[in-house]
Design an enzyme around this catalytic site. Sequence first.
Site, mmCIF file in Angstrom:
data_model
loop_
_atom_site.group_PDB
_atom_site.id
_atom_site.type_symbol
_atom_site.label_atom_id
_atom_site.label_comp_id
_atom_site.label_asym_id
_atom_site.label_seq_id
_atom_site.Cartn_x
_atom_site.Cartn_y
_atom_site.Cartn_z
ATOM 1 N N TYR A 62 0.840 -1.191 0.000
ATOM 2 C CA TYR A 62 0.000 0.000 0.000
ATOM 3 C C TYR A 62 0.881 1.249 0.000
ATOM 4 O O TYR A 62 1.574 1.547 0.978
ATOM 5 C CB TYR A 62 -0.919 0.026 1.225
ATOM 6 C CG TYR A 62 -1.916 -1.106 1.306
ATOM 7 C CD1 TYR A 62 -2.273 -1.861 0.193
ATOM 8 C CD2 TYR A 62 -2.521 -1.422 2.524
ATOM 9 C CE1 TYR A 62 -3.193 -2.893 0.283
ATOM 10 C CE2 TYR A 62 -3.458 -2.452 2.617
ATOM 11 C CZ TYR A 62 -3.782 -3.187 1.498
ATOM 12 O OH TYR A 62 -4.692 -4.213 1.602
ATOM 13 N N HIS A 129 -0.403 -11.924 1.095
ATOM 14 C CA HIS A 129 -1.400 -11.064 0.444
ATOM 15 C C HIS A 129 -2.095 -11.774 -0.725
ATOM 16 O O HIS A 129 -3.301 -11.623 -0.927
ATOM 17 C CB HIS A 129 -0.714 -9.781 -0.043
ATOM 18 C CG HIS A 129 -1.630 -8.615 -0.143
ATOM 19 N ND1 HIS A 129 -1.203 -7.319 -0.014
ATOM 20 C CD2 HIS A 129 -2.964 -8.528 -0.360
ATOM 21 C CE1 HIS A 129 -2.231 -6.490 -0.153
ATOM 22 N NE2 HIS A 129 -3.305 -7.199 -0.371
ATOM 23 N N PHE A 214 -19.712 1.818 -2.228
ATOM 24 C CA PHE A 214 -20.965 1.898 -2.975
ATOM 25 C C PHE A 214 -22.175 1.648 -2.076
ATOM 26 O O PHE A 214 -23.237 2.255 -2.251
ATOM 27 C CB PHE A 214 -20.946 0.887 -4.127
ATOM 28 C CG PHE A 214 -21.917 1.210 -5.231
ATOM 29 C CD1 PHE A 214 -21.727 2.323 -6.026
ATOM 30 C CD2 PHE A 214 -23.008 0.406 -5.481
ATOM 31 C CE1 PHE A 214 -22.611 2.628 -7.055
ATOM 32 C CE2 PHE A 214 -23.899 0.693 -6.503
ATOM 33 C CZ PHE A 214 -23.702 1.817 -7.292
#
Length: 340
Positions: A62, A129, A214
């Site tokens: 990240y 990951h 969303f």
Amino acid sequence: MPTTPPAVTRTLGRDGLTVSAQGLGCMGMSQMYGPADRAESIATVHRALELGVTFLDTSDVYGSGHNEELVGEAIAGRRDEVQLATKFSLSRTPDGGVRIDGRPENVRACAEASLRRLGVEVIDLYYQHRVDPRVPIEDTVGAMAELVAEGKVRHLGLSEASAASIRRAVAVHPIAALQSEWSLWTRDLEGEVLGVAREHGIGIVPFSPLGRGFLTGAIRSPEDFGADDWRRGHPRFTGKAFTANLRLVDAVRELAAEKGVTAGQLALAWVLAQGDDVVPIPGTKRRAYLEENVAANAVELFAEDLARLDEIAPPGAAAGGRYVDSSYAYGDSPEHRPVS
């Protein structure tokens, strides 16, 4: 809805990693969802700790290390208050793609680098990951287990692993947590993977429990995204899929209004209701959204609410794929682009 609900904890894995019932995903503080303010991001982490959200999730990929440094700065002097999770195996390529590397020597190198960036001596939960299809997962998990034996890592996790990978991994070392996407509009996990994880006592850590924002109902048009927001090209946020998914969200908003909560709180409450072994990690970089999310812990859902949500958003209801490259979903393919 109370601003500061009672602190609640849950346990991941049979070895007993106790974490806050809701975690904080820190990725957006460094990438993907437009610009972030460093001071506000750190203030958000501090506010999370005040509210009892002590399970922090980051990764070495990240912001190419930026996020771990940011989290490390935010928890400096407060390490004992935090359950710290980070991940390895992904790195950026010059063309903007992502490379997976599960080699044992990379496991150790990544862990040492993460410890330095985070400014800590031990990582509470260390995830692979994505599974590297070119390296036997037994070798990768074996190297991760060595870190546990050395006291550099307390518990091991997998992210977006397939059922087959999970079975092979647990034969080497106990796995405390499986991090995968799970929400009202992404229910793929409920097939084989969820059952296998629970069979082996593995806790579930859903990322994107708000459907990448969303399900909050705040996004009404693709134009709501900034120019550098990766959702502009996401299959579920474009074209006919966006319109179809908006109808799903409107139905969630309607039920939320009846219950006197926000759509996002209802969506998070649904995830929390999926079991005491489930710890969602909604991501945010702002204190106001964090406080709204935390209040979901106090939302009570009854059987009729859950039944109605199943009607609104059954498995497969969302239009569009989870990623531009569908093979990215469970990390068993060598070609991947986006990161979550």
